[in-house]
Design a protein around this motif. Sequence first.
Motif, PDB file in Angstrom:
ATOM      1  N   ASP A 263      82.095  31.244  -7.365  1.00  8.53           N
ATOM      2  CA  ASP A 263      82.398  31.727  -6.018  1.00  8.53           C
ATOM      3  C   ASP A 263      83.897  31.778  -5.766  1.00  8.53           C
ATOM      4  O   ASP A 263      84.349  32.076  -4.655  1.00  8.53           O
ATOM      5  N   ALA A 264      84.685  31.476  -6.809  1.00  5.77           N
ATOM      6  CA  ALA A 264      86.145  31.574  -6.733  1.00  5.77           C
ATOM      7  C   ALA A 264      86.680  31.734  -8.146  1.00  5.77           C
ATOM      8  O   ALA A 264      86.094  31.210  -9.104  1.00  5.77           O
ATOM      9  N   VAL A 265      87.786  32.466  -8.282  1.00  4.52           N
ATOM     10  CA  VAL A 265      88.403  32.675  -9.591  1.00  4.52           C
ATOM     11  C   VAL A 265      89.918  32.541  -9.454  1.00  4.52           C
ATOM     12  O   VAL A 265      90.521  33.151  -8.552  1.00  4.52           O
ATOM     13  N   PHE A 266      90.509  31.745 -10.346  1.00  4.28           N
ATOM     14  CA  PHE A 266      91.964  31.705 -10.465  1.00  4.28           C
ATOM     15  C   PHE A 266      92.326  32.331 -11.797  1.00  4.28           C
ATOM     16  O   PHE A 266      91.717  32.021 -12.824  1.00  4.28           O
ATOM     17  N   THR A 267      93.330  33.223 -11.794  1.00  4.36           N
ATOM     18  CA  THR A 267      93.741  33.899 -13.029  1.00  4.36           C
ATOM     19  C   THR A 267      95.183  33.534 -13.378  1.00  4.36           C
ATOM     20  O   THR A 267      95.976  33.179 -12.507  1.00  4.36           O
ATOM     21  N   MET A 287      85.034  39.964  -0.483  1.00  2.00           N
ATOM     22  CA  MET A 287      86.098  38.961  -0.611  1.00  2.00           C
ATOM     23  C   MET A 287      86.675  38.698   0.783  1.00  2.00           C
ATOM     24  O   MET A 287      86.993  39.661   1.493  1.00  2.00           O
ATOM     25  N   PRO A 288      86.767  37.450   1.172  1.00  2.00           N
ATOM     26  CA  PRO A 288      86.605  36.241   0.370  1.00  2.00           C
ATOM     27  C   PRO A 288      85.241  35.563   0.504  1.00  2.00           C
ATOM     28  O   PRO A 288      85.051  34.489  -0.050  1.00  2.00           O
ATOM     29  N   HIS A 289      84.295  36.146   1.237  1.00  2.00           N
ATOM     30  CA  HIS A 289      83.050  35.426   1.529  1.00  2.00           C
ATOM     31  C   HIS A 289      82.189  35.206   0.289  1.00  2.00           C
ATOM     32  O   HIS A 289      81.650  34.114   0.077  1.00  2.00           O
ATOM     33  N   ASP A 290      82.028  36.240  -0.547  1.00  2.00           N
ATOM     34  CA  ASP A 290      81.244  36.076  -1.773  1.00  2.00           C
ATOM     35  C   ASP A 290      82.096  35.552  -2.929  1.00  2.00           C
ATOM     36  O   ASP A 290      81.583  34.888  -3.838  1.00  2.00           O
ATOM     37  N   LEU A 291      83.362  35.897  -2.921  1.00  2.00           N
ATOM     38  CA  LEU A 291      84.245  35.524  -4.035  1.00  2.00           C
ATOM     39  C   LEU A 291      85.681  35.402  -3.535  1.00  2.00           C
ATOM     40  O   LEU A 291      86.205  36.316  -2.899  1.00  2.00           O
ATOM     41  N   GLN A 292      86.312  34.267  -3.839  1.00  2.00           N
ATOM     42  CA  GLN A 292      87.737  34.098  -3.569  1.00  2.00           C
ATOM     43  C   GLN A 292      88.519  34.362  -4.860  1.00  2.00           C
ATOM     44  O   GLN A 292      88.054  34.049  -5.957  1.00  2.00           O
ATOM     45  N   VAL A 293      89.705  34.947  -4.700  1.00  2.00           N
ATOM     46  CA  VAL A 293      90.549  35.252  -5.863  1.00  2.00           C
ATOM     47  C   VAL A 293      91.971  34.797  -5.583  1.00  2.00           C
ATOM     48  O   VAL A 293      92.530  35.082  -4.510  1.00  2.00           O
ATOM     49  N   ALA A 294      92.559  34.091  -6.543  1.00  2.00           N
ATOM     50  CA  ALA A 294      93.964  33.688  -6.473  1.00  2.00           C
ATOM     51  C   ALA A 294      94.556  33.810  -7.869  1.00  2.00           C
ATOM     52  O   ALA A 294      93.827  33.802  -8.872  1.00  2.00           O
TER      53      ALA A 294
END
Length: 362
Positions: A263-267, A287-294
């Motif tokens: 439910d979140a991804v850091f790259t 985004m960001p409800h289904d998936l957070q990205v940072a």
Amino acid sequence: MFRFQEKRFCYSVQPAYNRSKMTRSRVSMKDVAAAAGVSLTTVSDALNDRGRLPEATRRRVRDVAEQLGFQPHRTARSLAKGRSGILMLSVSLPESTPGSAVDIEFFVQLMSAASGAALHRGWALVLAPATGSERSVPVDFDGAIVVDPRPHDALLRLADAEGKPVVTVGRDLENPDRLHVDNDHSAAVREALDLMAKAGAERPALLTSEADSSYVQDCIDGYNVWCTTRAMTPQVVTAAGGLTQGAGYEAARDFLTGPKRPDAVFTTLDSLALGVHLAAQSLGLDMPHDLQVATLSDSEAARQARPPVTAVDLNPVATGKEAVQLLIKAIEDAADTESFLVPTRMHVRGSTGTASPEAVSD
């Protein structure tokens, strides 16, 4: 390749005793010799710390040169010290990455800042090929900067073989004691994960490029420590295809459709985050409800995405400047030469749903 044009020390000859006239033109070594009452050879030896001169004479010549505002030609000064005046820089990209470093904003900003800092100090910065052998660098140089060094880097091998000083941006995993400029990537990852957990993330994943550079290894280490302290099962995914948006997209399509969707991804790079961004949109994830990205490394593309991507600013401008300053110190055998850590800053944006008032203006 930079091309130097030799110039003589003499600029415009004015009577040495008439300082009011000399201030209207550049001062020559001949002017300094006349004002100090010594020969041109004595002036050259005094200013270049050569010859067997009495210390009083050496000091008097230098004082006169300073009073007159004498500045020798930079190329001549380098030649007098047995130097080329050239610093070499290379970016050690993964072999799987197509294109070049100029396709990645972080490297462009770093190289531009480093070039300006070098010119300000009277040095020329030359970009070396990112791949190839030692023969790919046919010009002489006084020191080298290698960005994100990978095993068996050609410029590192060449510089070490010739005894040239080297500064790396990111640690050299084969020689951790080598002088370097770096960021605390592990701490930056933990800060981003804390941010996403506070916004509700329970299954954050880490998407990386190949783990053959120190910043990627630091991100993995920081992520694993963070998961261990929270009794979470880590999910580390390596993108195939180098530091590209396409590599991020393909990797994200796989893990976002799997049974344990995060439910979140850091790259570890903004281009990978933009690939995740596209994959999430193609799958209808909000985004960001289904998936957070940072991501690590901020960029204009991250700021312009919708929603904009939360990013760690690694301050590549400061990094480039510090690398040049550190390398020049190493070349000049300065006593205070030591590795340097550049601070980072988190820009919180809509992809994590926790944008602050400061970050909204990004």
